[in-house]
Design a protein around this motif. Structure first.
Motif, PDB file in Angstrom:
ATOM      1  N   LYS A 105      42.281  46.682  48.505  1.00  0.00           N
ATOM      2  CA  LYS A 105      42.098  45.272  48.852  1.00  0.00           C
ATOM      3  C   LYS A 105      41.306  44.551  47.762  1.00  0.00           C
ATOM      4  O   LYS A 105      41.640  43.423  47.367  1.00  0.00           O
ATOM      5  N   ALA A 106      40.250  45.188  47.245  1.00  0.00           N
ATOM      6  CA  ALA A 106      39.414  44.580  46.208  1.00  0.00           C
ATOM      7  C   ALA A 106      40.198  44.376  44.922  1.00  0.00           C
ATOM      8  O   ALA A 106      40.094  43.332  44.267  1.00  0.00           O
ATOM      9  N   LEU A 107      40.989  45.365  44.524  1.00  0.00           N
ATOM     10  CA  LEU A 107      41.781  45.249  43.302  1.00  0.00           C
ATOM     11  C   LEU A 107      42.813  44.135  43.427  1.00  0.00           C
ATOM     12  O   LEU A 107      43.035  43.363  42.480  1.00  0.00           O
ATOM     13  N   ALA A 108      43.448  44.027  44.606  1.00  0.00           N
ATOM     14  CA  ALA A 108      44.438  42.965  44.815  1.00  0.00           C
ATOM     15  C   ALA A 108      43.768  41.596  44.829  1.00  0.00           C
ATOM     16  O   ALA A 108      44.274  40.623  44.251  1.00  0.00           O
ATOM     17  N   ALA A 109      42.610  41.488  45.479  1.00  0.00           N
ATOM     18  CA  ALA A 109      41.906  40.210  45.596  1.00  0.00           C
ATOM     19  C   ALA A 109      41.387  39.709  44.263  1.00  0.00           C
ATOM     20  O   ALA A 109      41.196  38.507  44.073  1.00  0.00           O
ATOM     21  N   THR A 110      41.149  40.621  43.324  1.00  0.00           N
ATOM     22  CA  THR A 110      40.634  40.237  42.006  1.00  0.00           C
ATOM     23  C   THR A 110      41.711  40.289  40.926  1.00  0.00           C
ATOM     24  O   THR A 110      41.406  40.190  39.736  1.00  0.00           O
ATOM     25  N   GLY A 111      42.952  40.445  41.322  1.00  0.00           N
ATOM     26  CA  GLY A 111      44.049  40.416  40.360  1.00  0.00           C
ATOM     27  C   GLY A 111      44.103  41.597  39.421  1.00  0.00           C
ATOM     28  O   GLY A 111      44.625  41.492  38.317  1.00  0.00           O
ATOM     29  N   HIS A 112      43.542  42.758  39.868  1.00  0.00           N
ATOM     30  CA  HIS A 112      43.541  43.980  39.042  1.00  0.00           C
ATOM     31  C   HIS A 112      42.978  43.700  37.645  1.00  0.00           C
ATOM     32  O   HIS A 112      43.548  44.094  36.635  1.00  0.00           O
ATOM     33  N   ARG A 113      41.825  43.028  37.614  1.00  0.00           N
ATOM     34  CA  ARG A 113      41.196  42.708  36.326  1.00  0.00           C
ATOM     35  C   ARG A 113      40.102  43.694  35.947  1.00  0.00           C
ATOM     36  O   ARG A 113      39.283  43.404  35.089  1.00  0.00           O
ATOM     37  N   GLY A 114      40.071  44.835  36.581  1.00  0.00           N
ATOM     38  CA  GLY A 114      39.118  45.850  36.171  1.00  0.00           C
ATOM     39  C   GLY A 114      38.251  46.363  37.294  1.00  0.00           C
ATOM     40  O   GLY A 114      38.094  45.731  38.342  1.00  0.00           O
ATOM     41  N   VAL A 115      37.663  47.537  37.041  1.00  0.00           N
ATOM     42  CA  VAL A 115      36.828  48.205  38.037  1.00  0.00           C
ATOM     43  C   VAL A 115      35.571  47.397  38.332  1.00  0.00           C
ATOM     44  O   VAL A 115      35.153  47.279  39.478  1.00  0.00           O
ATOM     45  N   GLN A 116      34.967  46.821  37.278  1.00  0.00           N
ATOM     46  CA  GLN A 116      33.703  46.105  37.464  1.00  0.00           C
ATOM     47  C   GLN A 116      33.875  44.938  38.424  1.00  0.00           C
ATOM     48  O   GLN A 116      33.089  44.745  39.351  1.00  0.00           O
ATOM     49  N   LEU A 117      34.929  44.130  38.216  1.00  0.00           N
ATOM     50  CA  LEU A 117      35.152  42.975  39.066  1.00  0.00           C
ATOM     51  C   LEU A 117      35.480  43.396  40.490  1.00  0.00           C
ATOM     52  O   LEU A 117      35.022  42.788  41.464  1.00  0.00           O
ATOM     53  N   TYR A 140      41.092  58.393  31.567  1.00  0.00           N
ATOM     54  CA  TYR A 140      42.491  58.352  31.972  1.00  0.00           C
ATOM     55  C   TYR A 140      42.659  58.106  33.467  1.00  0.00           C
ATOM     56  O   TYR A 140      43.771  58.138  33.980  1.00  0.00           O
ATOM     57  N   LEU A 141      41.593  57.854  34.177  1.00  0.00           N
ATOM     58  CA  LEU A 141      41.697  57.540  35.590  1.00  0.00           C
ATOM     59  C   LEU A 141      42.131  56.097  35.779  1.00  0.00           C
ATOM     60  O   LEU A 141      41.773  55.216  34.995  1.00  0.00           O
ATOM     61  N   THR A 142      42.891  55.832  36.825  1.00  0.00           N
ATOM     62  CA  THR A 142      43.260  54.463  37.147  1.00  0.00           C
ATOM     63  C   THR A 142      42.054  53.775  37.788  1.00  0.00           C
ATOM     64  O   THR A 142      41.128  54.445  38.277  1.00  0.00           O
ATOM     65  N   PRO A 143      42.039  52.424  37.810  1.00  0.00           N
ATOM     66  CA  PRO A 143      40.937  51.722  38.483  1.00  0.00           C
ATOM     67  C   PRO A 143      40.765  52.169  39.933  1.00  0.00           C
ATOM     68  O   PRO A 143      39.634  52.308  40.414  1.00  0.00           O
ATOM     69  N   LEU A 144      41.877  52.412  40.634  1.00  0.00           N
ATOM     70  CA  LEU A 144      41.781  52.867  42.017  1.00  0.00           C
ATOM     71  C   LEU A 144      41.099  54.226  42.097  1.00  0.00           C
ATOM     72  O   LEU A 144      40.215  54.453  42.955  1.00  0.00           O
TER      73      LEU A 144
END
Length: 615
Positions: free
Chosen positions: A38-50, A19-23
């Motif tokens: 910054k990483a989540l925005a740069a990758t379009g919030h497509r997941g923790v792995q990316l 239930y944790l968010t990717p952030l």
């Protein structure tokens, strides 16, 4: 009985990772908040792995902690037949020389660039995805008027239709204002640029090409929310075509699939073919040989955050303004309704049978990506898991219990599955069995992870089919800049316990694979291979390959066009482990994509697969 006193110092409730968010997950992994956002925005919030992969790739990026907000923009982009028509036009134009229209995909600009703090990126994408009212925003088609001048050629939207599009744009502006983000509508007349800032000697040729396009309109459109790195917006974009290993400290490593930002001044001032550029993949700056790259659209290096299909209420026809003929089939009479006819005269049902195309036995092709791989999960696992004497030690329960005997270094570019990867494959096999999926012939890429996946699928299905090892199913060779990996031989695979067809003769041998290939060549290779397999076999086919295999093996088979290299990369990022795609042969329409007869497999680091994106 004693009464329990009230507790004032309760133990904080532990939140399940599910239930944790990717952030929150990235913060738990130890990444600073500003970098994680910054990483989540740069990758379009497509997941923790990316996002974590992006962070690791940018660990030496000098601008990793820069607070400059990304710039966002909304495009309305054509899809379907009109998009294909424009793609062909742009390819022909580029042969004349680069002009400013080639910097972008064909589009209508709905909003001007606006800035969004990284922490609001996901919220903006969510607002965008709820923008369209499917009942009231239906636009049957968008019609264009062609405009040609000595310095600009383009297609302008009909004024009445432009007003409807402006309503949608203003609605999104209002949504953005609710979270204190300022954006402005694109004030110019809505238009799709075909060519501008071209040399005068190209004018007549470009004009004739535009005129040959004829009347233009389309009913298939989608809204797209893109973002770009604001600090690099004034640079041209080059895609890497050949790998380069730095020989000097000031040189930049080049990897096929990367994009390089290069200023116009750097290109103009180069005297030896070397230019200074910034890597999209790592954020690092250095000198590079320009002949190892080729110019591409700036939009190829942008991040796509969300897409929304514009409802049209009609199906696009391949014939402009053509009347679709209507046919009425005579009724098929039941045996009780049949009437006597004189000898020599066919009955109604006989006439119908004679008019129908010959019956084609329905066939299906199932294409799966392999399961979770050890190297992507654990990183540099080889020195961690092998003792000095070469013996393998299982350091984590998600590492395989045992691995095949081979040269240890060969695992470097040919990783095995994790324990979870094996379980994923078994689950898919069991799902196939419970869904009554019948497989008559099974093929796999020569990569160990694919062979292991197919073996587990067949075992889960209860099948004794022998696996056919086909080198032609190896993924896009651009991802192997240092050459093909060393694969296990057929004999070694059999010794390791794999049920391999040792008499199978590969359609594409390893020695016939090229050293380099473009995305188009990779798709052609896969398409031709699948066609030969269809022609030489009977019944249903199961193929286990790589993330790119799902699109490469089916796009042209189902009537689609080869995507651009950037689109191939984008699609690959959206294909999770053990994603499965079904192509079914139709008597009328040939091979068409269909949803698998069983649900997808999803876990915390594996995104849910939407098969429709490969249509």
């Amino acid at each position: 009985m004693a009464t329990l006193p009230p507790r004032k110092n309760l133990t904080p409730t532990k939140i399940s990772k599910e239930y944790l968010t990717p952030l929150e997950i990235l913060l738990q992994l130890g990444f600073p908040k500003n970098r994680a956002e910054k990483a989540l925005a740069a990758t379009g919030h497509r997941g923790v792995q990316l996002a974590s992969d992006w962070l690791l790739a940018h660990v030496r990026d000098p601008n990793i902690d820069d607070e400059t907000s990304r710039e966002y923009i909304v495009y309305l982009c054509p899809t379907g037949l009109f998009a294909e028509k424009l793609a062909k036009f742009f390819i022909e134009c580029k042969e004349l020389g680069w002009n400013k229209a080639h910097n972008y995909i064909p589009h209508l600009t709905m909003l001007r660039f606006f800035k969004v703090p990284d922490e609001l990126a996901k919220q903006v994408a969510n607002l965008f995805e709820t923008l369209i009212d499917m009942k009231n925003d239906c636009i049957e088609r968008i019609d264009f008027e062609t405009y040609i001048s000595p310095n600009f050629m383009g297609l302008f939207v009909d004024d009445n239709q432009a007003k409807l599009l402006d309503i949608i744009a203003k609605r999104f502006i209002n949504k953005l204002s609710s979270i204190d983000i300022n954006a402005d509508i694109h004030t110019d007349s809505l238009h799709l640029s075909l060519a501008y800032q071209f040399s005068t000697n190209q004018f007549q040729l470009l004009r004739s090409m535009v005129e040959r396009m004829g009347k233009n309109s389309s009913s298939n459109w989608e809204l797209r929310l893109y973002s770009r790195n604001a600090k690099l917006k004034d640079s041209r974009v080059h895609k890497v075509t050949h790998a380069h290993v730095p020989r000097e400290d000031d040189e930049l490593e080049l990897r096929p699939g990367d994009f390089i930002y290069i200023t116009d001044d750097a290109c103009d001032e180069s005297i030896d073919g070397w230019v200074k550029g910034v890597s999209w993949l790592t954020g690092l700056t250095g000198y590079l040989p320009m002949n190892h790259t080729e110019r591409t659209a700036e939009t190829d290096a942008w991040t796509l955050h969300a897409t929304v299909t514009l409802p049209n209420g009609k199906i696009e026809s391949s014939y402009d303004n053509a009347e679709i003929p209507r046919t009425r089939k005579p009724p098929i009479l039941s045996s009780s309704e049949s009437i006597d006819t004189p000898d020599g005269i066919a009955r109604d049902n006989e006439l119908i049978e004679a008019s129908l195309p010959p019956s084609i036995t329905s066939r299906e092709i199932y294409i799966c990506r392999h399961g979770e791989r050890v190297d992507f999960t654990f990183g540099a696992w080889i020195p961690y898991c092998f003792e000095e004497n070469g013996s393998y030690v299982r350091r984590d329960l998600n590492m395989p219990r045992e691995i095949p005997m081979r040269n240890i270094q060969d695992f470097q570019n040919d990783s095995p599955l994790t324990t979870l990867g094996e379980m994923q494959a078994s689950l898919v096999g069991e799902a196939m069995k419970s869904s009554n999926v019948k497989i008559d012939v099974a093929y796999t890429s020569p990569s160990l992870r694919c062979i292991q996946t197919l073996s587990k699928i067949l075992k889960g299905q209860g099948s004794n089919l022998q696996m056919k090892i086909e080198p032609g199913f190896i993924e896009w060779l651009a991802w192997y800049p240092n050459g093909l990996p060393v694969w296990m031989s057929i004999d070694d695979l059999i010794k390791a316990g794999f049920n391999v067809d040792k008499n199978y003769e590969a359609i594409i041998s390893k020695s016939s694979l090229p050293e380099r290939e473009s995305a188009a060549q990779y798709y052609e290779r896969s398409y031709e291979l699948v066609k030969k397999i269809i022609d030489s076999t009977d019944g249903n086919i199961l193929i286990v390959g790589h993330a790119a295999s799902l699109g490469a093996c089916t796009r042209q088979l189902s009537g689609g066009n080869i995507p651009s290299p950037s689109e191939v990369t984008r699609l690959v990022q959206r294909v999770p482990y053990l994603a499965c795609l079904t192509a079914r042969q139709d008597n009328v329409n040939g091979w068409q994509l269909n949803p698998p007869p069983f649900p997808p497999i999803t876990h915390s680091s594996n995104s849910r697969f939407d098969w429709k994106m490969l249509h």
